[in-house]
Each structure stands twice: as structure tokens, then as C-alpha cells.
Scaffold this motif. Structure first.
Motif, PDB file in Angstrom:
ATOM      1  N   GLY A  42       0.648  -1.078  -0.073  1.00 14.48           N
ATOM      2  CA  GLY A  42       0.046  -0.038  -0.073  1.00 14.48           C
ATOM      3  C   GLY A  42       0.819   1.121   0.030  1.00 14.48           C
ATOM      4  N   ILE A  43       1.860   1.169   0.510  1.00  9.68           N
ATOM      5  CA  ILE A  43       2.876   2.487   0.782  1.00  9.68           C
ATOM      6  C   ILE A  43       3.272   2.649  -0.824  1.00  9.68           C
ATOM      7  N   HIS A  44       3.521   1.825  -1.358  1.00 15.46           N
ATOM      8  CA  HIS A  44       4.046   2.064  -2.821  1.00 15.46           C
ATOM      9  C   HIS A  44       3.057   2.811  -3.638  1.00 15.46           C
ATOM     10  N   PHE A  45       1.939   2.351  -3.716  1.00  8.40           N
ATOM     11  CA  PHE A  45       0.705   2.664  -4.346  1.00  8.40           C
ATOM     12  C   PHE A  45       0.631   4.242  -3.823  1.00  8.40           C
ATOM     13  N   ALA A  46       0.763   4.546  -2.481  1.00  9.15           N
ATOM     14  CA  ALA A  46       0.339   5.647  -1.977  1.00  9.15           C
ATOM     15  C   ALA A  46       1.589   6.691  -2.605  1.00  9.15           C
ATOM     16  N   ILE A  47       2.666   6.231  -2.512  1.00  7.04           N
ATOM     17  CA  ILE A  47       3.800   7.161  -3.241  1.00  7.04           C
ATOM     18  C   ILE A  47       3.638   7.378  -4.603  1.00  7.04           C
ATOM     19  N   PHE A  48       3.226   6.372  -5.384  1.00  5.28           N
ATOM     20  CA  PHE A  48       2.951   6.636  -6.739  1.00  5.28           C
ATOM     21  C   PHE A  48       1.749   7.807  -6.977  1.00  5.28           C
ATOM     22  N   GLY A  49       0.749   7.604  -6.062  1.00 10.77           N
ATOM     23  CA  GLY A  49      -0.112   8.831  -6.104  1.00 10.77           C
ATOM     24  C   GLY A  49       0.271  10.141  -5.965  1.00 10.77           C
ATOM     25  N   VAL A  50       1.307  10.139  -4.974  1.00 13.84           N
ATOM     26  CA  VAL A  50       2.125  11.516  -4.577  1.00 13.84           C
ATOM     27  C   VAL A  50       2.427  11.838  -5.883  1.00 13.84           C
ATOM     28  N   PHE A  51       3.263  10.914  -6.642  1.00 14.44           N
ATOM     29  CA  PHE A  51       4.172  11.477  -7.749  1.00 14.44           C
ATOM     30  C   PHE A  51       3.235  11.584  -8.865  1.00 14.44           C
ATOM     31  N   LEU A  52       2.118  11.292  -9.211  1.00  8.37           N
ATOM     32  CA  LEU A  52       1.053  11.767  -9.918  1.00  8.37           C
ATOM     33  C   LEU A  52       0.599  13.128  -9.493  1.00  8.37           C
ATOM     34  N   ALA A  53       0.295  13.335  -8.298  1.00 10.48           N
ATOM     35  CA  ALA A  53      -0.291  14.611  -7.779  1.00 10.48           C
ATOM     36  C   ALA A  53       0.854  15.757  -8.184  1.00 10.48           C
ATOM     37  N   MET A  54       2.189  15.265  -7.843  1.00 12.31           N
ATOM     38  CA  MET A  54       3.185  16.216  -8.111  1.00 12.31           C
ATOM     39  C   MET A  54       3.363  16.738  -9.456  1.00 12.31           C
ATOM     40  N   CYS A  55       3.188  15.779 -10.493  1.00 12.94           N
ATOM     41  CA  CYS A  55       3.355  16.068 -11.748  1.00 12.94           C
ATOM     42  C   CYS A  55       2.120  16.733 -12.225  1.00 12.94           C
ATOM     43  N   PHE A  56       0.783  16.433 -11.992  1.00 16.21           N
ATOM     44  CA  PHE A  56      -0.505  17.344 -12.201  1.00 16.21           C
ATOM     45  C   PHE A  56      -0.109  18.451 -11.795  1.00 16.21           C
ATOM     46  N   VAL A  57       0.213  18.706 -10.620  1.00 13.43           N
ATOM     47  CA  VAL A  57       0.350  20.247 -10.138  1.00 13.43           C
ATOM     48  C   VAL A  57       1.398  20.976 -10.925  1.00 13.43           C
ATOM     49  N   TYR A  58       2.761  20.188 -10.909  1.00 10.81           N
ATOM     50  CA  TYR A  58       3.920  20.804 -11.611  1.00 10.81           C
ATOM     51  C   TYR A  58       3.759  21.148 -13.138  1.00 10.81           C
ATOM     52  N   PHE A  59       3.040  20.422 -13.654  1.00 11.02           N
ATOM     53  CA  PHE A  59       2.823  20.458 -15.241  1.00 11.02           C
ATOM     54  C   PHE A  59       1.397  20.571 -15.594  1.00 11.02           C
ATOM     55  N   THR A  60       0.781  21.381 -14.791  1.00  6.76           N
ATOM     56  CA  THR A  60      -0.766  21.881 -15.264  1.00  6.76           C
ATOM     57  C   THR A  60      -0.895  22.437 -16.368  1.00  6.76           C
ATOM     58  N   PRO A  61       0.090  23.136 -16.942  1.00  6.62           N
ATOM     59  CA  PRO A  61      -0.136  23.671 -18.579  1.00  6.62           C
ATOM     60  C   PRO A  61      -0.250  22.561 -19.510  1.00  6.62           C
ATOM     61  N   ALA A  62       0.633  21.608 -19.449  1.00  2.00           N
ATOM     62  CA  ALA A  62       0.674  20.248 -20.286  1.00  2.00           C
ATOM     63  C   ALA A  62      -0.485  19.658 -20.481  1.00  2.00           C
ATOM     64  N   PHE A  63      -1.319  19.775 -19.291  1.00  3.44           N
ATOM     65  CA  PHE A  63      -2.528  19.076 -19.101  1.00  3.44           C
ATOM     66  C   PHE A  63      -3.734  19.968 -19.927  1.00  3.44           C
TER      67      PHE A  63
END
Length: 255
Positions: free
Chosen positions: A9-30
Motif C-alpha cells: 500500500g505504501i508504494h501505491f500511496a507514493i505513486f499517487g503522490v508522484f502523480l499529484a506532483m506531476c499534475f500540479v507542476y505540469f498543469t499547463p501540459a494537461f
């Protein structure tokens, strides 16, 4: 199955954190915006003749006059549509806009390596963020060195897979070695792959030294055999690309 999810579960949680970081940091790309990557624009310019012929005939030509007074087109652009690695790359690029796919590969690959090295998961995640968001990677991304960054992104998972094989996870380590090596070669940046191979040779020599010193040669040769098999499968999956390079080398350097 529930126990497996609890353990990981910890690994899935960290993957979710990575996704959230990318979504916030690269909002213009989305939002449909794209980087003005100089090297990508120049690459598209050199590929124009190939794409024009492909659009008219349905097939890409094997020769282009757009560079160096003429050269094989597969040195500029080649699809290799039936290769498994192409499906993997196309899937990533379909789901995530550029350069989110590349950044996620860097994050997850580095996290995988640090986890194999038995770091605390959150410490491994911090290390993955530190490596991924280093200045050099983003300079390459901004300049449009897409293949180079992709090749670097597969460094960590390939090293992790080989370490797994040498630590006794023979089948899983060997299988992942084959897959990530195929992805590394698919990145098509020979310079970066060459640097990685130099580091791996040193690592294997160190493992051999300790194996002979501690009289643990049987596990070493078993790991090395699986590593070699993974290498063969990984390079074999891209044999067409390798053979194309060897073919043009014979014509240019007949000796």
C-alpha cells in the motif's frame, strides 16, 4: 490478495503522490500547452521529407535527402511498429502529455532502485524527487533531448533489476533486466547506453570479486547467467535497430 495490498500500500500511496506532483507542476501540459523544444522542432524539420513520402505512399522511404546530402532514413526516423517496447512507449505518451511521461519514468525508476537498495519508502521517494527534479534533467527536457532523457530514465530500473538478480531474485531480476534493457535500447541514445554499460561492467566485476573472495561462486554464476540471458533477450528484441546500425557502418567504414 488483501495481504499483498497491505504490504504494498505504501508504494501505491507514493505513486499517487508522484502523480499529484506531476499534475500540479505540469498543469499547463494537461491544458494542452506544449514546450517550445528546439531539438524536437529541428528533428521534425529533418523528418519532413520522410513524412511527406509516407503520407503519399503509405510507406516510409529508406533514404532521405534532407540531411548530409542524403543518408538512410532510419538514422533519422524509423517506426519499428511491431516491437513490444513501441507499444509501451506509445501507451505512456497516449495517457500522459509530454513531458509528464518522462518525469514519471524518472520518478518511478529511481524509486524502484532505492527501494531495491532497501531504503525507507518515504526516503526513497525523496531521493527519487531529488534526482528527477535535478537541473540537468530539466535542461535536457527543455532543450528537447527527448531520447537522452528517456535513456537516463531507464538507468535506475535496469540497475535495480540486475541487483535483484545478484541478490537471489533470479527469475524476476532476469525478466526485468530483459525488459528494461529493451526499453533502454529503444530510447535510441547510444551515448547514454554506452555510459551505463561501463558502470555495469564495474558493478559486475565488484560482484565477481566478492563472490570469489567469499567462495560463493555458484550463486554468482547463476545470477550472471540470468543477467546474460536477460541481456540477450533485451538486445534481441531490438535486433532490427542494431542490425540497421551495423549495416550502415559497413558501408561507411568498410574496414
Amino acid at each position: 490478495m488483501s495481504n499483498w495490498f497491505k504490504r504494498n500500500g505504501i508504494h501505491f500511496a507514493i505513486f499517487g503522490v508522484f502523480l499529484a506532483m506531476c499534475f500540479v507542476y505540469f498543469t499547463p501540459a494537461f491544458q494542452g500547452k506544449a514546450l517550445n523544444q528546439g531539438d524536437v522542432m529541428r528533428a521534425q524539420a529533418t523528418q519532413k521529407e520522410i513524412m511527406d513520402v509516407k503520407e503519399k505512399t503509405g510507406k516510409a522511404p529508406l533514404w532521405t535527402n534532407s540531411m548530409f546530402s542524403g543518408m538512410p532514413s532510419y538514422q533519422v526516423w524509423a517506426p519499428y511498429p511491431s516491437n513490444v517496447t513501441t507499444y509501451v512507449v506509445d501507451t505512456l505518451k497516449t495517457i500522459f502529455p509530454n513531458p509528464v511521461d518522462t518525469v514519471l519514468l524518472l520518478l518511478m525508476g529511481t524509486y524502484f532502485l532505492l527501494s531495491v537498495l532497501r531504503l525507507n519508502p518515504w526516503l526513497a521517494a525523496a531521493g527519487a524527487v531529488a534526482f528527477t527534479f535535478s537541473t540537468y534533467n530539466f535542461i535536457l527536457i527543455d532543450a528537447g533531448h527527448a531520447n537522452q532523457v528517456y535513456a537516463i530514465a531507464f538507468f535506475a530500473p535496469l540497475i535495480a533489476s540486475i541487483i535483484m538478480a545478484f541478490r537471489g531474485r533470479y527469475l524476476l531480476g532476469g525478466t526485468l533486466t530483459a525488459f528494461f534493457l529493451a526499453m533502454e535500447i529503444r530510447s535510441n541514445h547510444i551515448q547514454m547506453t554506452y555510459y551505463l554499460m561501463l558502470a555495469l561492467i564495474i558493478y559486475v566485476c565488484i560482484e565477481a570479486y566478492h563472490a570469489f573472495k567469499n567462495k560463493q561462486t555458484q550463486p554468482f554464476f547463476k545470477s550472471y547467467g540470468l543477467f546474460g540471458s536477460g541481456y540477450g533477450v533485451g538486445t534481441g528484441g531490438k535486433r532490427r535497430l542494431v542490425m540497421d546500425y551495423l549495416r550502415i557502418r559497413k558501408r561507411v567504414y568498410p574496414w
